[in-house]
Design a protein around this motif. Structure first.
Motif, PDB file in Angstrom:
ATOM      1  N   ARG A   1      60.769  90.565  34.987  1.00  0.00           N
ATOM      2  CA  ARG A   1      60.799  89.423  34.211  1.00  0.00           C
ATOM      3  C   ARG A   1      60.437  89.708  33.074  1.00  0.00           C
TER       4      ARG A   1
ATOM      5  N   ASP B   1      69.131  85.393  37.827  1.00  0.00           N
ATOM      6  CA  ASP B   1      69.697  86.375  38.671  1.00  0.00           C
ATOM      7  C   ASP B   1      68.658  86.805  40.034  1.00  0.00           C
TER       8      ASP B   1
ATOM      9  N   ASP C   1      64.660  81.799  37.563  1.00  0.00           N
ATOM     10  CA  ASP C   1      65.411  83.025  37.333  1.00  0.00           C
ATOM     11  C   ASP C   1      66.836  82.833  37.504  1.00  0.00           C
TER      12      ASP C   1
ATOM     13  N   ILE D   1      66.245  89.446  41.521  1.00  0.00           N
ATOM     14  CA  ILE D   1      65.320  90.668  41.100  1.00  0.00           C
ATOM     15  C   ILE D   1      65.208  91.198  42.267  1.00  0.00           C
TER      16      ILE D   1
ATOM     17  N   ILE E   1      63.082  91.500  31.327  1.00  0.00           N
ATOM     18  CA  ILE E   1      64.252  90.868  30.846  1.00  0.00           C
ATOM     19  C   ILE E   1      64.058  89.816  29.747  1.00  0.00           C
TER      20      ILE E   1
ATOM     21  N   VAL F   1      69.000  94.093  38.868  1.00  0.00           N
ATOM     22  CA  VAL F   1      69.152  92.572  38.686  1.00  0.00           C
ATOM     23  C   VAL F   1      70.490  92.213  38.957  1.00  0.00           C
TER      24      VAL F   1
ATOM     25  N   ARG G   1      64.021  85.328  43.809  1.00  0.00           N
ATOM     26  CA  ARG G   1      64.709  84.666  42.566  1.00  0.00           C
ATOM     27  C   ARG G   1      63.911  83.426  42.637  1.00  0.00           C
TER      28      ARG G   1
END
Length: 450
Positions: free
Chosen positions: A55, A133, A131, A135, A58, A72, A127
């Motif tokens: 996270r 997407d 989020d 993970i 990203i 992802v 997720r």
């Protein structure tokens, strides 16, 4: 038949091994459970750390490539696994259910956690609410395959070392007690008992010290009694000899024969005193018991043809031997007692029993009253007037019991079903197990080598 568990050492062995087995099994179970829980906690910590790291990656540097096996995946991808059943369902194994619960507790509320498809490398799909997407991060197997658990090997080594150390300690602990038990057995049989070394725990040293002191006092008392009896008996021999000489010079035959019989009876009593007072080990040469019993029986038949018959049943063989003087005194006292109080026939019997050699002398008289059996072997005890007579002082059976115990055996006096009194003497195999000629050859070899 002796059983090893009946001894102190055997019971200590069972106790020590049992305690060690229980403690090692308990520790093994605790360590296995703790290790499984540690693996689960480590896998949870690693998975949550990777999810937080992805996270942050990203959010801070979305253009940088992710580490290997970290992905992802968009929500619309066909690779997204189906929702994982709850731990309450039977489809989820308990360890895996606890792992998922721990993951959900560590992540924010509302986070969807799913397991990767079976057959693929272990992974979880996460997720969160914020989020966009999925993970995907790898996870460690909860129970990695092992060909052999090294813990079992180490536990076996530790257990073996502990058992050997415990057995050595138990053996050292029971050795002083075993020596004391052997000394007590020797003392109970009337054999010479050297002082027992005072070693071991404090209570055992105190017990050994008390036993040694008791043996010294009893030995001193026996020596004083033996000296007194031997002195009295020795001093009486001279006046008895003079009395016999004067009696034989009497002119009236009836009076002379009566006085001679009384003098002979008194001389026999004096001889019994001397035998009873003799408290030294018999140093005479060992002889075969069967051969000597047959010889004594023939002698009685030749000397007293009109006496009650003596039967022999000799089945022990040449291996049963006893010191010559001891055996002669045993047989003479028992045969005299049987002739005086018993009834024909008199039986001398030997055989090999399970616990040792047995010598039995029995008559077919009225025996002894059951209430008087316990007093039969006490010195200077004459049970009743019917069993009395000239020349008897109540020492015959007492001498037999003392001689048997001094030779290492046990003496049992009692009545048997066929009627009459029997004296059964049992001698262990380790007391006399070799033929007389073998012992004679061994002693001659030792003299030559010396």
């Amino acid at each position: 038949m002796r059983r090893p568990i009946d001894s102190l050492f055997g019971r200590l062995v069972v106790l020590v091994i049992g305690v060690l087995v229980l403690s090692h099994v308990a520790w093994f179970a605790v360590i296995r459970v703790e290790r499984d829980q540690s693996q689960t906690r480590y896998a949870v910590e690693e998975a949550t750390f990777l999810v937080d790291a992805v996270r942050q990656h990203i959010a801070n540097s979305p253009n940088q490539p992710l580490p290997s096996r970290v992905r992802v995946v968009p929500p619309t991808s066909p690779d997204v696994p189906k929702p994982t059943p709850t731990p309450a369902d039977d489809e989820v194994p308990p360890p895996l259910g606890r792992f998922l619960e721990d993951i959900r507790d560590r992540l924010p509320d509302g986070t969807d956690v799913r397991l990767g498809e079976p057959g693929a490398p272990p992974s979880i799909w996460v997720r969160g609410v914020k989020d966009t997407d999925w993970i995907v991060v790898p996870v460690q197997p909860l129970r990695p395959p092992r060909s052999r658990d090294r813990m079992l090997v180490w536990l076996a080594i530790i257990f073996s070392t502990a058992v050997m150390a415990a057995l050595l300690a138990a053996w050292q602990l029971q050795q002083p007690l075993r020596s004391l038990a052997q000394a007590v057995a020797r003392f109970g049989r009337g054999q010479p008992t050297p002082p027992v070394p005072e070693r071991g725990p404090r209570e055992l040293r105190q017990l050994t010290h008390g036993f040694n002191q008791m043996v010294r006092e009893v030995s001193q008392t026996d020596n004083d009694r033996a000296v007194m009896l031997a002195g009295v008996a020795h001093d009486l021999k001279t006046p008895l000899a003079r009395l016999r000489l004067r009696a034989e010079m009497m002119e009236e035959a009836k009076i002379r024969d009566g006085v001679v019989r009384d003098v002979d009876s008194m001389a026999h009593i004096v001889d019994q005193f001397l035998v009873f007072a003799h408290d030294r080990a018999d140093g005479s040469e060992p002889i075969e018991v069967d051969q000597q019993c047959e010889k004594v029986a023939r002698t009685y038949r030749a000397v007293a043809p009109g006496a009650p018959p003596i039967q022999t049943r000799l089945g022990a063989g040449r291996s049963f031997v006893l010191p010559a003087a001891t055996l002669d005194r045993l047989l003479s006292n028992l045969l005299d007692n049987a002739h005086a109080y018993g009834a024909p026939p008199i039986v001398i019997e030997t055989w090999r029993a399970a616990n040792g050699w047995v010598l039995r002398v029995a008559d077919h008289g009225s025996g002894i009253a059951p209430d008087d059996l316990i007093k039969a072997s006490r010195p200077f005890v004459r049970l009743d007037p019917a069993r009395g007579g000239s020349g008897h002082s109540g020492l015959g059976l007492a001498i037999v019991e003392r001689l048997a115990r001094r030779a290492g055996g046990e003496c049992e006096i009692g009545n048997y079903e066929g009627g009459g009194l029997q004296v059964v003497m049992t001698f262990p195999f380790d007391v006399a197990t070799r033929p007389a000629d073998e012992r004679r050859a061994g002693s001659q070899h030792e003299e030559r080598t010396a």
